[in-house]
Motif scaffolding. Structure first.
Motif, PDB file in Angstrom:
ATOM      1  N   ILE A  63     -42.445  50.517 -73.169  1.00 35.87           N
ATOM      2  CA  ILE A  63     -43.301  51.569 -72.525  1.00 35.87           C
ATOM      3  C   ILE A  63     -44.464  50.738 -71.778  1.00 35.87           C
ATOM      4  N   ALA A  64     -45.072  49.615 -72.545  1.00 37.71           N
ATOM      5  CA  ALA A  64     -46.119  49.125 -71.775  1.00 37.71           C
ATOM      6  C   ALA A  64     -45.714  48.599 -70.363  1.00 37.71           C
ATOM      7  N   TYR A  65     -44.555  48.037 -69.933  1.00 38.14           N
ATOM      8  CA  TYR A  65     -44.245  47.810 -68.692  1.00 38.14           C
ATOM      9  C   TYR A  65     -44.158  49.152 -67.888  1.00 38.14           C
ATOM     10  N   TYR A  66     -43.360  50.045 -68.136  1.00 38.99           N
ATOM     11  CA  TYR A  66     -43.210  51.104 -67.540  1.00 38.99           C
ATOM     12  C   TYR A  66     -43.934  52.451 -67.196  1.00 38.99           C
ATOM     13  N   VAL A  67     -44.705  52.724 -68.361  1.00 39.43           N
ATOM     14  CA  VAL A  67     -45.604  53.743 -68.477  1.00 39.43           C
ATOM     15  C   VAL A  67     -46.593  53.456 -67.021  1.00 39.43           C
ATOM     16  N   ILE A  68     -47.089  52.211 -67.050  1.00 48.01           N
ATOM     17  CA  ILE A  68     -47.977  51.761 -65.794  1.00 48.01           C
ATOM     18  C   ILE A  68     -47.252  51.484 -64.517  1.00 48.01           C
ATOM     19  N   LYS A  69     -46.106  51.700 -64.860  1.00 46.41           N
ATOM     20  CA  LYS A  69     -45.329  51.162 -63.317  1.00 46.41           C
ATOM     21  C   LYS A  69     -45.901  51.994 -62.365  1.00 46.41           C
ATOM     22  N   THR A  88     -49.953  54.809 -62.043  1.00 44.55           N
ATOM     23  CA  THR A  88     -49.871  53.506 -61.490  1.00 44.55           C
ATOM     24  C   THR A  88     -50.535  52.507 -62.058  1.00 44.55           C
ATOM     25  N   SER A  89     -50.335  51.096 -61.682  1.00 50.01           N
ATOM     26  CA  SER A  89     -50.939  49.982 -62.086  1.00 50.01           C
ATOM     27  C   SER A  89     -51.567  49.385 -61.121  1.00 50.01           C
ATOM     28  N   TYR A  90     -52.726  48.751 -61.408  1.00 51.20           N
ATOM     29  CA  TYR A  90     -53.382  47.759 -60.308  1.00 51.20           C
ATOM     30  C   TYR A  90     -52.516  46.542 -59.988  1.00 51.20           C
ATOM     31  N   GLY A  91     -52.246  45.971 -61.088  1.00 51.53           N
ATOM     32  CA  GLY A  91     -51.446  44.867 -60.709  1.00 51.53           C
ATOM     33  C   GLY A  91     -49.997  44.988 -60.491  1.00 51.53           C
ATOM     34  N   LYS A  92     -49.404  44.203 -59.760  1.00 53.52           N
ATOM     35  CA  LYS A  92     -48.062  44.240 -59.268  1.00 53.52           C
ATOM     36  C   LYS A  92     -47.073  43.678 -60.060  1.00 53.52           C
ATOM     37  N   LEU A  93     -45.989  44.716 -60.640  1.00 51.80           N
ATOM     38  CA  LEU A  93     -45.107  44.055 -61.735  1.00 51.80           C
ATOM     39  C   LEU A  93     -44.194  43.264 -61.180  1.00 51.80           C
ATOM     40  N   VAL A  94     -43.896  42.274 -61.951  1.00 51.87           N
ATOM     41  CA  VAL A  94     -42.919  41.162 -61.307  1.00 51.87           C
ATOM     42  C   VAL A  94     -41.431  41.277 -61.832  1.00 51.87           C
ATOM     43  N   GLU A  95     -40.553  41.844 -60.973  1.00 55.21           N
ATOM     44  CA  GLU A  95     -39.373  42.233 -61.313  1.00 55.21           C
ATOM     45  C   GLU A  95     -38.388  41.391 -60.571  1.00 55.21           C
ATOM     46  N   PRO A  96     -37.258  40.746 -61.027  1.00 55.89           N
ATOM     47  CA  PRO A  96     -37.186  40.679 -62.642  1.00 55.89           C
ATOM     48  C   PRO A  96     -38.408  39.700 -63.092  1.00 55.89           C
ATOM     49  N   GLN A  97     -38.534  39.981 -64.312  1.00 57.88           N
ATOM     50  CA  GLN A  97     -39.423  39.077 -65.312  1.00 57.88           C
ATOM     51  C   GLN A  97     -38.850  37.685 -65.169  1.00 57.88           C
ATOM     52  N   ARG A  98     -39.895  36.971 -65.206  1.00 55.35           N
ATOM     53  CA  ARG A  98     -39.729  35.294 -64.953  1.00 55.35           C
ATOM     54  C   ARG A  98     -40.114  34.906 -66.364  1.00 55.35           C
ATOM     55  N   VAL A 146     -48.833  36.888 -68.648  1.00 57.01           N
ATOM     56  CA  VAL A 146     -47.456  36.745 -69.227  1.00 57.01           C
ATOM     57  C   VAL A 146     -47.413  37.280 -70.663  1.00 57.01           C
ATOM     58  N   ASP A 147     -46.317  38.290 -71.030  1.00 58.19           N
ATOM     59  CA  ASP A 147     -46.336  38.592 -72.131  1.00 58.19           C
ATOM     60  C   ASP A 147     -45.889  37.946 -73.376  1.00 58.19           C
ATOM     61  N   PRO A 148     -46.039  38.137 -74.665  1.00 60.37           N
ATOM     62  CA  PRO A 148     -45.940  37.389 -75.675  1.00 60.37           C
ATOM     63  C   PRO A 148     -44.402  36.778 -75.776  1.00 60.37           C
ATOM     64  N   ASN A 149     -43.761  37.497 -74.961  1.00 62.23           N
ATOM     65  CA  ASN A 149     -42.337  36.928 -75.202  1.00 62.23           C
ATOM     66  C   ASN A 149     -42.146  35.522 -74.211  1.00 62.23           C
ATOM     67  N   GLY A 150     -43.133  35.290 -73.556  1.00 60.59           N
ATOM     68  CA  GLY A 150     -43.026  34.252 -72.485  1.00 60.59           C
ATOM     69  C   GLY A 150     -42.632  34.702 -70.994  1.00 60.59           C
ATOM     70  N   ASN A 151     -42.709  36.059 -70.738  1.00 59.52           N
ATOM     71  CA  ASN A 151     -42.169  36.537 -69.347  1.00 59.52           C
ATOM     72  C   ASN A 151     -43.199  36.652 -68.503  1.00 59.52           C
ATOM     73  N   LEU A 152     -43.263  36.128 -67.442  1.00 58.30           N
ATOM     74  CA  LEU A 152     -44.283  36.626 -66.304  1.00 58.30           C
ATOM     75  C   LEU A 152     -43.874  37.963 -65.913  1.00 58.30           C
ATOM     76  N   MET A 153     -44.823  38.878 -66.136  1.00 56.52           N
ATOM     77  CA  MET A 153     -44.534  40.113 -65.669  1.00 56.52           C
ATOM     78  C   MET A 153     -45.649  40.898 -64.816  1.00 56.52           C
ATOM     79  N   MET A 154     -46.902  40.445 -64.475  1.00 54.00           N
ATOM     80  CA  MET A 154     -47.749  41.023 -63.599  1.00 54.00           C
ATOM     81  C   MET A 154     -48.562  40.138 -62.815  1.00 54.00           C
ATOM     82  N   ARG A 155     -48.768  40.461 -61.571  1.00 55.94           N
ATOM     83  CA  ARG A 155     -49.595  39.611 -60.637  1.00 55.94           C
ATOM     84  C   ARG A 155     -50.741  40.448 -60.062  1.00 55.94           C
TER      85      ARG A 155
END
Length: 221
Positions: free
Chosen positions: A53-59, A65-75, A188-197
């Motif tokens: 939900i955190a990733y896609y509610v603000i997609k 909308t989100s202000y930051g750009k989601l990094v897809e796929p996550q790194r 970077v999320d707690p799983n270690g994935n870069l997810m927003m810039r």
């Protein structure tokens, strides 16, 4: 006189209308066990659901909308990305998993734009109240130069780590319009994935809005 066995008469009788039939032994307990298993499965899956939900509610699609750009796929943080802390000891950046990381990259000299990013990161973290402990601010330094005493003392809550610029560049993306890694703040999320810039010259109040949503809708970190 009838010679029919009374027991035969009783055996042939139908149950009286309205008589309750007993459930087969064990059926009720089996159903309770099944619901308990489903409840446990839901509780275990809740953090992952919250993260989704955190990733896609603000997609940035539809009306939200989100202000930051989601990094897809996550790194994910590369296991080979080794950094050096203030104590001079090397460690894997991935060892910081378990927290939300706000990451800035720049030289140790840290000029005005660099300090501005660190300031924004500190303020965004501070405005999260009790939730701020879920965030770790990280300054990835691309050289082994000395950080000025002013910067060091002003940002004691920021992890200042030396990293190989080539390794960092291979992990962190930039915008298509020619921005540099040093122009952005990354999440970077707690799983270690870069997810927003976040964009160059960002609006800190809008960064705060995104971070608040991430912490609100995610049960991880």
């Amino acid at each position: 006189m009838s010679t029919q066995n009374p027991r035969s008469q009783q055996a042939g009788q139908k149950p009286a209308q309205g008589t309750m039939r007993r459930q087969p032994a064990g059926k009720g307990s089996w159903q309770r066990g099944r619901w308990m298993m489903l409840l446990i499965a839901f509780v275990c899956a809740a953090p992952a659901i919250g993260a989704y939900i955190a990733y896609y509610v603000i997609k940035p699609t539809g009306g939200t909308t989100s202000y930051g750009k989601l990094v897809e796929p996550q790194r994910p943080i590369p296991e080979s990305l080794v950094v050096t802390g203030e104590d001079g000891k090397p460690m894997k950046l991935a060892s910081l998993r378990g927290h939300w990381l706000m990451v800035s990259v720049d030289s140790s000299a840290c000029d005005t734009p660099c300090v501005t990013k660190l300031y924004f990161m500190r303020q965004v973290r501070a405005t999260q109240g009790a939730e701020r402990e879920r965030i770790v601010n990280v300054f990835l330094r691309t050289d082994a130069g000395k950080v000025s005493d002013i910067v060091d003392s002003a940002y004691k809550d920021t992890e200042m780590l030396i990293a190989d610029p080539k390794d960092v560049a291979a992990w962190l993306p930039v915008d298509d319009d020619g921005t540099r890694i040093t122009d952005h703040i990354y999440m970077v999320d707690p799983n270690g994935n870069l997810m927003m810039r976040f964009p160059k010259d960002p609006d800190p109040s809008k960064i705060k809005g995104d971070v608040t949503k991430l912490l609100k809708y995610s049960g991880i970190g």
